[in-house]
Design an enzyme around this catalytic site. Structure first.
Site, PDB file in Angstrom:
ATOM      1  N   ASP A  35       0.845  -1.196   0.000  1.00 19.45           N
ATOM      2  CA  ASP A  35       0.000   0.000   0.000  1.00 19.45           C
ATOM      3  C   ASP A  35       0.882   1.248   0.000  1.00 19.45           C
ATOM      4  O   ASP A  35       0.376   2.373  -0.066  1.00 19.45           O
ATOM      5  CB  ASP A  35      -1.026  -0.005   1.139  1.00 19.45           C
ATOM      6  CG  ASP A  35      -0.389  -0.023   2.515  1.00 19.45           C
ATOM      7  OD1 ASP A  35       0.840  -0.172   2.597  1.00 19.45           O
ATOM      8  OD2 ASP A  35      -1.125   0.110   3.514  1.00 19.45           O
ATOM      9  N   SER A  36       2.197   1.040   0.010  1.00 15.67           N
ATOM     10  CA  SER A  36       3.139   2.145  -0.226  1.00 15.67           C
ATOM     11  C   SER A  36       2.880   2.774  -1.596  1.00 15.67           C
ATOM     12  O   SER A  36       3.401   3.848  -1.887  1.00 15.67           O
ATOM     13  CB  SER A  36       4.591   1.645  -0.133  1.00 15.67           C
ATOM     14  OG  SER A  36       4.782   0.512  -0.946  1.00 15.67           O
ATOM     15  N   ASP A  74      -1.078  -6.076  -0.297  1.00 18.72           N
ATOM     16  CA  ASP A  74      -1.415  -5.458   0.983  1.00 18.72           C
ATOM     17  C   ASP A  74      -2.913  -5.246   1.131  1.00 18.72           C
ATOM     18  O   ASP A  74      -3.582  -4.810   0.189  1.00 18.72           O
ATOM     19  CB  ASP A  74      -0.747  -4.073   1.077  1.00 18.72           C
ATOM     20  CG  ASP A  74       0.454  -4.077   1.996  1.00 18.72           C
ATOM     21  OD1 ASP A  74       0.595  -5.010   2.815  1.00 18.72           O
ATOM     22  OD2 ASP A  74       1.265  -3.139   1.895  1.00 18.72           O
ATOM     23  N   GLU A 106      -1.277  -5.416   8.639  1.00 19.62           N
ATOM     24  CA  GLU A 106      -0.441  -4.856   9.705  1.00 19.62           C
ATOM     25  C   GLU A 106      -1.069  -5.099  11.078  1.00 19.62           C
ATOM     26  O   GLU A 106      -2.280  -4.989  11.228  1.00 19.62           O
ATOM     27  CB  GLU A 106      -0.265  -3.345   9.488  1.00 19.62           C
ATOM     28  CG  GLU A 106       0.447  -3.015   8.194  1.00 19.62           C
ATOM     29  CD  GLU A 106       0.631  -1.509   7.995  1.00 19.62           C
ATOM     30  OE1 GLU A 106       0.316  -0.719   8.904  1.00 19.62           O
ATOM     31  OE2 GLU A 106       1.116  -1.138   6.914  1.00 19.62           O
ATOM     32  N   GLU A 173       9.497  -4.227  10.395  1.00 20.61           N
ATOM     33  CA  GLU A 173       9.922  -2.942   9.817  1.00 20.61           C
ATOM     34  C   GLU A 173      10.483  -2.018  10.895  1.00 20.61           C
ATOM     35  O   GLU A 173       9.848  -1.782  11.939  1.00 20.61           O
ATOM     36  CB  GLU A 173       8.730  -2.254   9.116  1.00 20.61           C
ATOM     37  CG  GLU A 173       9.122  -0.891   8.536  1.00 20.61           C
ATOM     38  CD  GLU A 173       8.156  -0.342   7.499  1.00 20.61           C
ATOM     39  OE1 GLU A 173       7.208  -1.042   7.100  1.00 20.61           O
ATOM     40  OE2 GLU A 173       8.375   0.812   7.086  1.00 20.61           O
TER      41      GLU A 173
END
Ligand code: KIV
Length: 266
Positions: A35-36, A74, A106, A173
């Site tokens: 989703d970056s 994502d 996440e 991360e």
């Protein structure tokens, strides 16, 4: 399995067909349609505005290019946090419409019911701990996570919990390297690090970062493997110049017609 064999896993993000094809041909182990893309493709400040439609649109393009490489897509903000039902429906859409081989979400213990529901339905789930960009506002910005005893213990507990819930791998991360190594040793599933040192079972980078395509802020953990941004800018400027001075297109890039045919046109 790569972890058991001690073979490191290489992952990169991709968001389109032609980049995915290049990565597939280069033998990259897995591609993340992150989703970056909110930042790298759509120019948003963060990933919060990314929609299911965005992820499906880019997921299916990547899947067309990645003939052999596994594609993880994502789950965007609020497509799974709400409840297990939403998580299941949206993970299913990413598989059916986005052609994902697996999904990533996440969070730790708070999303374990969702991880269990999705994996129970036969959809592989990759978890994501440490700096989780969808919660950037709650985490107080893009900072290294897990530096205090309490925070580090929380990440370890979350890692064990997502494994127990059925995740097949976990992204770590922006956490200290020694903490990532400790977690990697505690888990049977592979850890994929980004800003988490080389003790992880694999690594992932955002491809525009590792290709030097951004001129703004680049995090400390990014290594620039090529200066593609500079090469692209130079090529764009050369093109502009050649169009302006008429040297492009030359004969070599031009189609011909017989003079006899041409003569009949006037
Ligand atoms: O969205 C993304 O690109 C990611 C990676 C940074 C792991 O989640």
């Amino acid at each position: 399995m790569a972890k058991e064999e001690g073979r490191k896993i290489s992952m990169l993000t991709a968001y389109d067909y032609s980049t995915a094809k290049l990565m597939d041909e280069a033998g990259i182990d897995a591609i993340l349609v992150g989703d970056s893309l909110g930042n790298t493709i759509l120019g948003y400040e963060d990933t919060v505005s990314v929609t299911m439609e965005d992820m499906i649109h880019h997921g299916v393009a990547v899947a067309r290019g990645a003939k052999t490489t596994m594609v993880v897509v994502d789950m965007p903000f609020m497509s799974y946090q709400t409840n297990e039902y939403d998580a299941l429906v949206n993970a299913g859409r990413l598989m059916k419409e986005g052609r994902a081989g697996a999904v990533k979400l996440e969070g730790g213990r708070s999303v374990c019911p969702q991880i269990k529901a999705v994996t129970d339905a036969g959809i592989p789930v990759m978890a994501h701990l440490g700096l989780t960009p969808q919660s950037v506002n709650a985490l107080g910005g893009n900072r290294v996570q897990g530096k205090s005893v309490e925070d580090a213990r929380n990440i370890i507990e979350d890692a064990l919990a997502v494994q127990e819930a059925g995740a097949f791998a976990v992204v770590l991360e922006c956490i200290p390297a020694k903490l990532a190594t400790l977690i990697t040793k505690k888990l049977a599933i592979p850890t994929i690090g980004i800003g988490a040192g080389n003790g992880c079972d694999g690594q992932i980078l955002v491809y525009q970062d590792m290709l030097g395509m951004f001129s703004g802020y680049v995090p400390k953990f990014v290594k620039k493997f090529a200066d593609a941004g500079a090469i692209m800018k130079e090529a764009f400027a050369d093109y502009k110049k050649e169009v302006a001075d008429g040297t492009f297109p030359s004969e070599e890039h031009t189609f011909k017609i017989d003079d006899e045919v041409l003569g009949k046109l006037y």
